[in-house]
Design an enzyme around this catalytic site. Sequence first.
Site, PDB file in Angstrom:
ATOM      1  CG  PHE A  68      78.585  22.150  -2.340  1.00  0.00           C
ATOM      2  CD1 PHE A  68      77.869  21.044  -2.749  1.00  0.00           C
ATOM      3  CD2 PHE A  68      78.776  22.350  -0.981  1.00  0.00           C
ATOM      4  CE1 PHE A  68      77.363  20.128  -1.822  1.00  0.00           C
ATOM      5  CE2 PHE A  68      78.267  21.434  -0.053  1.00  0.00           C
ATOM      6  CZ  PHE A  68      77.568  20.329  -0.473  1.00  0.00           C
TER       7      PHE A  68
ATOM      8  CG  ASP B 149      78.675  29.265   1.502  1.00  0.00           C
ATOM      9  OD1 ASP B 149      79.374  29.089   2.523  1.00  0.00           O
ATOM     10  OD2 ASP B 149      77.933  28.381   1.024  1.00  0.00           O
TER      11      ASP B 149
ATOM     12  CE  LYS C 226      82.248  21.794   4.760  1.00  0.00           C
ATOM     13  NZ  LYS C 226      81.665  22.390   3.578  1.00  0.00           N
TER      14      LYS C 226
HETATM   15  C1  LIG Z   1      80.203  22.292   3.191  1.00  0.00           C
HETATM   16  C2  LIG Z   1      79.605  23.528   2.617  1.00  0.00           C
HETATM   17  C3  LIG Z   1      78.273  23.875   2.877  1.00  0.00           C
HETATM   18  C4  LIG Z   1      77.325  22.971   3.628  1.00  0.00           C
HETATM   19  O1  LIG Z   1      77.744  22.701   4.919  1.00  0.00           O
HETATM   20  P1  LIG Z   1      77.118  21.442   5.715  1.00  0.00           P
HETATM   21  O2  LIG Z   1      77.619  21.623   7.112  1.00  0.00           O
HETATM   22  O3  LIG Z   1      77.650  20.206   5.053  1.00  0.00           O
HETATM   23  O4  LIG Z   1      75.645  21.545   5.594  1.00  0.00           O
HETATM   24  C5  LIG Z   1      77.805  25.073   2.382  1.00  0.00           C
HETATM   25  N1  LIG Z   1      78.592  25.884   1.667  1.00  0.00           N
HETATM   26  C6  LIG Z   1      79.877  25.584   1.392  1.00  0.00           C
HETATM   27  C7  LIG Z   1      80.706  26.539   0.610  1.00  0.00           C
HETATM   28  C8  LIG Z   1      80.423  24.382   1.843  1.00  0.00           C
HETATM   29  O5  LIG Z   1      81.673  24.061   1.532  1.00  0.00           O
END
Ligand SMILES: *Cc1c(COP(=O)(O)O)cnc(C)c1O
Length: 400
Positions: free
Chosen positions: A141, A226, A255
Site C-alpha cells: 500500500f 516507504d 502521516k
Molecule cells: C498512508 C500511506 C501512504 C499514503 O499516504 P496518504 O497521506 O494517505 O496519501 C503511503 N504509504 C504508506 C505505507 C501508507 O501507510
Amino acid sequence: MTTTAEFIALDERWSTHNYHPLPVVIAEGEGAWVTDIEGRRYLDFLSAYSALNFGHRHPALVEAAIRQLDRVTLTSRAFHHDQLGLFCAELTRLTGTEMVLPMNSGAEAVESALKVARKWAYEVKGIPDGTAEIIVAGSNFHGRTTTIISFSTDETARTHFGPFTPGFVVVKYGDAVALRDAITDRTAAVLLEPVQGEAGVIVPPDGYLAEARRLCDEHGVLLIADEIQSGLARTGTLLALDHEHVRADLYTLGKALGGGIVPLSAVVGRRDVLGVLKPGEHGSTFGGNPLACAVGRAVIELLATGEFQQRSTRLGAHLHTRLAELIGHGLAEVRGRGLWAGVDITPGGLSGREASEALAGKGVLCKETHGNTLRIAPPLVISEEDLDRGIDAIAEVVKR
Ligand SMILES: *Cc1c(COP(=O)(O)O)cnc(C)c1O
C-alpha cells in the site's frame, strides 16, 4: 443538528462514499482520547493510521502551529521563507540523510520518489530513456494516485481506474529470491514498506530487508523505503528499517510528520539522487509551506528526544505480551513491532468490521484492515493503564 444519526446522514448525503466509517461522530480529541458529539468518550486505538503518533493536539505541536499561524502560513515556493531550510536541515540530521523534498500527502511523497528514481536511472545510471523498471511487493500500500494503484495488487483499489502506468514489476513480499530474480539491467529502484501496514502489519522474515539492501548495492539499484506508516517511532525506532540496521537510498515520510495537524510528507535521502531535480521539473504549491514546516520542526524536536521511540518499545512489549495470551482465545495470529499490531481473529469468529463495531460500543476505536484482521496502533502518548483498558476490551470482544 444534534444527533449522531443526523451528522452521519449529512455525510452520506453530501460526501462521496469512498470510505465506510464506524458510526461515531467525533467532536474533540486530547491525547489518546476522543469525545463524540453526544459526549461519549473513546480510546483511540487507530491514531489516524499512525498520523497521530503524538496523540491528539499534543501541546508542543499545537503551540508551534499557533505561533506560525500568527506569522505567515503560505508563501508558495516562488519565494524563500524562514522555516523551510531549518525544517529540511533538522529532518536530515534526525534521519541521517542528506536532502529533503517536501510534499503534502503520503501518496505525493511516493509519486515524487518514483519520479526521482526514474530520472536518476536515466541521467546517472544510464538506463535507456523510457524503459526503467521499479520493483514493488505484492500486497503493497503506497497511496491512491493513478500511478500508485497501477502496481497495487488490491483489485478493489484498481478496478475501472485504468489505463495504468507501466514500468512496475511486482514480486512476493518477504521473498528475497523472487526479488533477486526480478532485477534486470533496467531496474531503477526497489520500493518496499519495511513493515506492510495496510496488508495487516506484516513484518518480513529476518534478513529480508538486509538482503534487499545487498541486492540493490550489487546491481546499482536504489532502495526506497516507504516509512509513511512504519516510521517516526511507531515501531520503537525512528525508522522501521533501523531494526535491521539497514539504510535506504530514499525514504518516504508522511502521516505523523505533520503531527496530526497538517498534511506534511517528504522524500529524504541521498543528495546525488534527490539532486537530479532542477527548477521547474517537480513541485507543489503547498509543499514545504511555512505552517507545515513549523509543525514538522516541532515533530522533529519531539522525535529527537527519543522519548516516543522508548514509549513505543516499552508499551509495545506489553501490548504484544498481552495479545500473545489471546492466541487460542479468540485470536489466530498476532504480528507487529513496537506499539503496532495486526491481529487475525480466529476464523468463524467476528469479522474485523464486526469486532470494530463491538469495540466502539465498549469505547475503543479500532479498524479492520480487511477480512478478519484488526490493526492496533494507539497514540504513543497512551498511558499503560489506558492501553490495558483497550486490550481488555479487545479480549472481551474476540473471545468466543
Ligand atoms: C498512508 C500511506 C501512504 C499514503 O499516504 P496518504 O497521506 O494517505 O496519501 C503511503 N504509504 C504508506 C505505507 C501508507 O501507510
